[in-house]
Structures are given as structure tokens and as C-alpha cells.
Design an enzyme around this catalytic site. Structure first.
Site, PDB file in Angstrom:
ATOM      1  N   HIS A  12       0.813  -1.226   0.000  1.00 32.63           N
ATOM      2  CA  HIS A  12       0.000   0.000   0.000  1.00 32.63           C
ATOM      3  C   HIS A  12       0.845   1.275   0.000  1.00 32.63           C
ATOM      4  O   HIS A  12       0.378   2.329   0.435  1.00 32.63           O
ATOM      5  CB  HIS A  12      -0.979  -0.007   1.183  1.00 32.63           C
ATOM      6  CG  HIS A  12      -0.322   0.038   2.531  1.00 32.63           C
ATOM      7  ND1 HIS A  12      -0.835  -0.617   3.628  1.00 32.63           N
ATOM      8  CD2 HIS A  12       0.792   0.664   2.989  1.00 32.63           C
ATOM      9  CE1 HIS A  12      -0.071  -0.390   4.672  1.00 32.63           C
ATOM     10  NE2 HIS A  12       0.929   0.392   4.313  1.00 32.63           N
ATOM     11  N   HIS A  59      -2.837   4.408   9.674  1.00 28.56           N
ATOM     12  CA  HIS A  59      -1.525   4.925  10.081  1.00 28.56           C
ATOM     13  C   HIS A  59      -1.726   6.196  10.897  1.00 28.56           C
ATOM     14  O   HIS A  59      -1.364   7.286  10.460  1.00 28.56           O
ATOM     15  CB  HIS A  59      -0.654   5.210   8.859  1.00 28.56           C
ATOM     16  CG  HIS A  59      -0.410   4.015   7.973  1.00 28.56           C
ATOM     17  ND1 HIS A  59      -1.359   3.508   7.132  1.00 28.56           N
ATOM     18  CD2 HIS A  59       0.692   3.242   7.816  1.00 28.56           C
ATOM     19  CE1 HIS A  59      -0.855   2.462   6.478  1.00 28.56           C
ATOM     20  NE2 HIS A  59       0.381   2.285   6.874  1.00 28.56           N
ATOM     21  N   HIS A 193       9.739  -3.973   4.673  1.00 24.05           N
ATOM     22  CA  HIS A 193      10.167  -2.572   4.752  1.00 24.05           C
ATOM     23  C   HIS A 193      10.303  -2.156   6.209  1.00 24.05           C
ATOM     24  O   HIS A 193       9.656  -2.707   7.097  1.00 24.05           O
ATOM     25  CB  HIS A 193       9.271  -1.599   3.983  1.00 24.05           C
ATOM     26  CG  HIS A 193       7.808  -1.489   4.370  1.00 24.05           C
ATOM     27  ND1 HIS A 193       6.946  -2.558   4.424  1.00 24.05           N
ATOM     28  CD2 HIS A 193       7.049  -0.405   4.679  1.00 24.05           C
ATOM     29  CE1 HIS A 193       5.718  -2.136   4.736  1.00 24.05           C
ATOM     30  NE2 HIS A 193       5.757  -0.832   4.917  1.00 24.05           N
ATOM     31  N   GLU A 240       3.121  -5.828   8.754  1.00 25.94           N
ATOM     32  CA  GLU A 240       1.848  -5.637   8.030  1.00 25.94           C
ATOM     33  C   GLU A 240       1.411  -6.909   7.308  1.00 25.94           C
ATOM     34  O   GLU A 240       0.225  -7.087   7.013  1.00 25.94           O
ATOM     35  CB  GLU A 240       1.981  -4.495   7.004  1.00 25.94           C
ATOM     36  CG  GLU A 240       2.108  -3.116   7.631  1.00 25.94           C
ATOM     37  CD  GLU A 240       2.372  -2.014   6.609  1.00 25.94           C
ATOM     38  OE1 GLU A 240       2.280  -0.838   6.988  1.00 25.94           O
ATOM     39  OE2 GLU A 240       2.698  -2.303   5.442  1.00 25.94           O
TER      40      GLU A 240
END
Ligand code: DHB
Ligand code: FE
Length: 282
Positions: A12, A59, A193, A240
Site C-alpha cells: 500500500h 496509520h 520494509h 503488516e
């Protein structure tokens, strides 16, 4: 009866949303990503889903550290686009499906998953970037969306196994809804990441490729990965990936991989993407 016809897993990365919004997907840097999602757009348009059940994470847009629901199910009529600091993205508001969402809340809670029911929630890049990647820039999203927001921000997030089992409960809920709806489930976020600290910029292609292989053919193996291994191998935001397992649990065990795309880098992230089809629900 509602039917789950397939699943979409996708990263995303917020910079992709900015690139789409500013007409930069033709730039050399973004072109591979744009090309990688062309078959996916075609696939989704052909599936003509009535509803997308979209597993994503917020977030710090809708939820701050004041309230941290582990699983927040969006039951509203509409979900506005969050302002993440530069004004809301100029994408259509998201239309929900309250009847199906409430049915899923009832079914999963009675199956002993303690879901938080949310009737007001702005949605951020975690939800809108996957929609942009799969739909481009339509005047309105071509289906209703039921958001399931998962806490992967503040420790402790749910385990991979809990996510997979919730996916199975969601499948049971959707398949017991008495309207004839075609549903696609999205699992979003990942792949490897890390955005902060001495390991910022970490990418682990070997982990990602192994995850993609097992995601298709042996997802139960992935449900045994502890949090610490996700974070060690895939970086702090690699956690995630537990959200992908909700989608995988909602599909048939032998769902067929029909498309895969993997690309490094996009911003600080490895972009991973896979489409699976249920064999029996078409
Ligand atoms: C990036 C990736 C994310 O998943 C996110 O939520 C924010 C930033 C990035 O790669 O820059
Ligand atoms: Fe993220």
C-alpha cells in the site's frame, strides 16, 4: 448467497498514491509498478465484484494511540478519505455495505472473535492506495467496500495464526449472507520494509519470495511465524504481512494463484502482489 470469488494481496506504499494522483506513473521510476498492475486491473474489472472486503491498517489517521482496536470493522454507509497532512487524496469517498458488514460483525463475534464495530472512520493510504492500484482513477469506486482495520502499529498486533483463523470466520460469515453478492477479499500492506531506526530501508527479497511461494501453496506454514521473526526478517513494517493472512484464510485452502508481481524499490518498500481465485465459487 454471497460468494468469495478471489483474493488480492498488495502493498500500500503511499508514494504510489501520490504518483497516481500527480500523473507520474509514466515516469521511469514508476513505470514497472504501473505495468505490474495492468493485468490486475483487467482481472478485477472482469470479476465485477459487488463488494470488496478490504483488510488494511490505519496509520494514525482514524485512530491515535488513545484507542487501539485490534480488529475494527467498518459498518458505515460511507467512509471519508483521511487528510494525512497534504489534504485528503482526491479519490472518491468509499461506499460501504452496512447490511453485509453488520452480518459479518454478528457472525464473527458469535464465533468468538472480539471485533470492534466502527460506524465512523476516515480511511487512509492503507485502503486507498490498493484501490487506486487495482481500479485506476474512476469517478466512483465500482463496488462497495467493507474495511477491516487491523492494528499493526502498536505492539502487540494480532498473531499470524489469529489473522488466518479470523479469515476463515469471515468466509463463513460472507457465505451465510442471504444476498447474491460477488465478493473479493483484499489483504494489504507489506512486503519487507522498515521506515525508521538504524535498519531503515531494509529489504529482504529472500524472505518476501519465500512468503509469496508459501502464501499460495502452504499458508499454514506462515501462520507459525512469530512477530519477532516478521520484524527481524521483514523489518518493523513487514509485520503488516499478517493482514495478508486474513485474506488467505478467507479463501479456499486450494485457491489458485493466477497472478504475481514483485518489485523493488517503491519508496522504502518492496512491492508484493498476488491474485488468487477460488476454484469452486466462480
Ligand atoms: C512507506 C510504506 C508504508 O507502508 C507506509 O505506511 C508509509 C511509507 C514507504 O515505503 O515510504
Ligand atoms: Fe504502511
Amino acid at each position: 448467497m454471497a460468494r468469495i470469488i478471489g483474493g488480492v494481496a498488495t502493498s500500500h506504499v503511499p508514494a504510489i498514491g501520490a504518483a497516481i494522483d500527480h500523473g507520474r506513473m509514466g515516469d521511469a521510476y514508476w513505470q514497472p509498478v504501473a505495468k505490474g498492475y495492468e493485468p490486475s486491473k483487467k482481472w478485477l474489472a472482469e470479476q465485477k465484484p459487488d463488494v470488496v472486503f478490504l483488510v488494511y491498517n490505519d496509520h494514525a489517521s482514524a485512530f491515535s494511540l488513545e484507542i487501539i482496536p485490534t480488529f475494527a470493522l467498518g459498518c458505515a454507509e460511507t467512509f471519508p478519505i483521511a487528510d494525512e497532512g497534504w489534504g485528503p487524496r482526491k479519490v472518491p469517498a468509499v461506499q460501504g455495505h452496512p447490511d453485509l458488514a453488520w452480518h459479518i460483525a454478528q457472525s464473527t463475534i458469535l464465533d468468538e472473535f472480539d471485533i470492534t464495530i466502527v460506524n465512523k472512520m476516515a480511511v487512509d493510504h492503507g485502503l486507498t492506495v490498493p484501490l487506486s492500484l487495482l481500479c485506476g482513477q474512476p469517478a466512483a469506486w465500482p463496488f462497495r467496500v467493507i474495511p477491516l482495520c487491523v492494528n499493526v502499529i502498536q505492539y502487540p498486533p494480532p498473531t499470524a495464526h489469529r489473522c488466518y483463523m479470523l479469515g476463515k470466520a469471515i468466509r463463513k460469515a460472507i457465505e451465510s449472507f442471504d444476498q447474491d453478492l460477488r465478493v473479493v477479499v483484499f489483504g494489504t500492506g507489506g512486503m519487507s520494509h522498515q521506515l525508521q531506526g538504524p535498519r531503515a530501508g531494509l529489504i529482504n527479497k529472500e524472505f518476501d519470495r519465500r512468503f509469496l511461494d508459501r502464501f499460495a501453496t502452504d499458508p499454514e506454514a506462515l501462520t507459525r511465524i512469530p512477530h519477532v521473526d516478521f520484524i527481524r526478517e521483514a523489518g518493523s513494517e513487514g509485520i503488516e504481512l499478517v493482514m495478508w493472512l486474513i485474506m488467505r484464510g478467507a479463501l479456499e485452502d486450494d485457491a489458485k494463484e493466477v497472478y504475481r508481481f514483485y518489485h523493488v524499490p517503491a519508496s522504502n518498500t518492496a512491492v508484493g502482489h498476488m491474485i488468487l481465485e477460488n476454484k469452486r465459487a466462480a
